[in-house]
Design a protein around this motif. Structure first.
Motif, short mmCIF file in Angstrom:
data_model
loop_
_atom_site.label_atom_id
_atom_site.label_comp_id
_atom_site.label_asym_id
_atom_site.label_seq_id
_atom_site.Cartn_x
_atom_site.Cartn_y
_atom_site.Cartn_z
N PHE A 32 6.45 -62.24 19.97
CA PHE A 32 6.15 -61.20 20.96
C PHE A 32 4.63 -61.04 20.94
N PHE A 33 3.97 -61.56 21.97
CA PHE A 33 2.50 -61.65 22.00
C PHE A 33 1.97 -60.76 23.11
N GLY A 42 -9.21 -59.60 32.67
CA GLY A 42 -8.69 -60.95 32.83
C GLY A 42 -7.31 -61.19 32.26
N LYS A 43 -6.66 -60.14 31.77
CA LYS A 43 -5.36 -60.33 31.11
C LYS A 43 -4.27 -60.77 32.08
N SER A 44 -4.21 -60.18 33.27
CA SER A 44 -3.19 -60.58 34.24
C SER A 44 -3.48 -61.98 34.79
N THR A 45 -4.76 -62.29 34.98
CA THR A 45 -5.13 -63.63 35.42
C THR A 45 -4.68 -64.66 34.40
N LEU A 46 -4.87 -64.36 33.13
CA LEU A 46 -4.45 -65.26 32.06
C LEU A 46 -2.93 -65.44 32.07
N VAL A 205 -1.60 -59.51 18.78
CA VAL A 205 -2.26 -58.96 19.96
C VAL A 205 -3.58 -59.69 20.19
N ALA A 206 -3.86 -60.04 21.46
CA ALA A 206 -5.17 -60.56 21.84
C ALA A 206 -5.89 -59.48 22.65
N GLN A 214 -11.69 -61.19 22.40
CA GLN A 214 -12.52 -60.60 21.35
C GLN A 214 -11.94 -60.85 19.96
N GLN A 215 -10.61 -60.74 19.84
CA GLN A 215 -9.96 -60.91 18.55
C GLN A 215 -8.47 -61.09 18.77
N VAL A 216 -7.85 -61.92 17.95
CA VAL A 216 -6.41 -62.09 17.95
C VAL A 216 -5.90 -61.78 16.55
#
Length: 405
Positions: A32-33, A42-46, A205-206, A214-216
């Motif tokens: 579950f990411f 940019g999250k929805s684009t990704l 979480v990214a 920024q961080q995963v």
């Protein structure tokens, strides 16, 4: 189920705007990411590139080892759940859930089996012959999820599926989604701007800012060991307090108190004496000094003039101001974090402390507060780097490395 690998995946639009910049991480099989960040990061684009609704400008997207950059969305075996329910009002719940299977010309007996099974999982069996107009918002969202489940996809992709629900229903549906994912064990990529959703739902979480990852990490890693100022300010509710600080040898001067840094922190700050820094203090690392007891010597105490009290039942939030402003360094960050501002117009920095409900704090009165100095974060104001990061000296997986703030 599927493992999804993003290898420097980039999206540049026709006008030259780079919406996603070399996203480079792996989403594990059955994980579950969460993709989280403020609006426009940019999250929805990704997410749309993963499902195939957006072309990839650069890099490679692999699903179970196969490059899928040029594969049509219908051939990627992924199911999307959108922010809007996107269910047909003239169809019953049963017909809505069966629709993608009918398009795929699946045998009717198999359609009935899958719809009934999904309806049982989602507690929709008694609503199968009702139309969406007669359902609550949460039930409609479950119908949308059921339509995705019946496809038995390799991955679920969810784009802010709870944002149209009221606050109480969001909490309820959040729990239901978590239980559902654990039961199905299907790879799930979930987009949200709500860090509370990200922290409570995700295995990992990214955090994105302006198209850059920024961080995963796990929610606990992001909270306890943020890579930079942006992650530190974004993760946590109420948000981390960010204060101007000055390092003088082994002493750190904050607007309200001066303290000696622990040895392990001093060693990470070698050569920075005299530097201006930004200190991060989470609201929960303050306490009413009268309630600390034996831990009093593990931190420092100072007097705060309490301006506003927010009583939450099991705890209270005490707001107060301290002299000095870090607004020069934090104005850009405040814009990205979508906050009103981190400093007041009076040149003071406003601070919030989360205190035990037994605290004697009152508005317009001074209160001795205790600060746990072992939980301080220190950041480079120019780069945003977390100078006290515990993971900084450890080997880093190239796919989970952070970008500079």
């Amino acid at each position: 189920m599927a493992e999804i690998v993003l290898d420097k995946v980039t999206k540049t639009f026709a006008d030259g705007f780079e919406a996603v910049k070399e996203a480079d991480f792996t989403i594990g099989d059955g994980e579950f990411f969460i993709l989280v960040g403020p609006s426009g990061c940019g999250k929805s684009t990704l997410l749309n590139m993963i499902v195939g609704l957006e072309d990839i400008s650069g890099g490679e997207l692999k699903v179970d080892g196969s490059v899928v950059n040029d594969i049509d969305p219908k051939d990627r075996n992924m199911a999307m759940v959108f922010q809007s329910y996107a269910i047909y009002p003239h169809m019953t719940v049963r017909e809505n859930m069966a629709f993608p299977l009918k398009l795929a010309k699946v045998d009717q007996d198999e359609i009935d089996r899958r719809v009934n099974e999904a309806a049982g999982v989602l507690e929709l069996k008694e609503h199968l012959d009702r139309k969406p107009g007669n359902l609550s918002g949460g039930q409609r969202q479950r119908v949308a999820m059921g339509r995705a489940i019946v496809r038995e996809p390799a991955a679920f992709l969810m784009d802010e599926p709870l944002s149209n629900l009221d606050a109480k229903l969001r909490v309820q549906m959040r729990t239901e989604i978590a239980k559902l994912q654990q039961r199905l064990e299907t790879t799930t990529v979930y987009v949200t701007h709500d860090q509370t959703e990200a922290m409570t739902l995700g295995d990992r979480v990214a955090v994105l800012r302006r198209g850059e990852v920024q961080q995963v990490g796990s929610p606990k890693e992001l909270y306890n060991d943020p890579a930079n100022l942006f992650v530190a300010g974004f993760i946590g509710s109420p948000a981390m307090n960010l204060l101007p600080a000055e390092l003088d040898g082994d002493r750190l001067r904050l607007p309200m108190v001066e303290l000696t840094l622990p040895e392990d922190v001093r060693s990470r700050l070698a050569g920075r004496s005299g530097a201006d820094l930004i200190a991060g203090v989470r609201p929960e690392h303050f306490e009413d000094a009268a309630l600390v007891g034996d831990k009093l010597d593990d931190g420092v105490t100072f007097d705060a003039d309490i301006e506003v009290i927010e009583w939450m039942g099991a705890e209270l939030y005490a707001h107060f101001g301290v002299s000095g402003s870090a607004s020069e360094h934090l104005a850009d960050l405040a814009e990205d974090l979508e906050t009103v501002g981190m400093s007041g117009g009076d040149g003071a920095t406003h601070v919030v402390a989360r205190l035990d409900a037994a605290s004697g704090a009152t508005e317009a009165a001074s209160l001795p507060l205790w600060l746990d100095t072992s939980r301080l974060f220190l950041f480079d104001p120019a780069t945003g780097e977390n100078l006290t990061r515990r993971a900084a000296s450890a080997p880093t997986d190239a796919r989970t490395d952070h970008q500079p703030a």
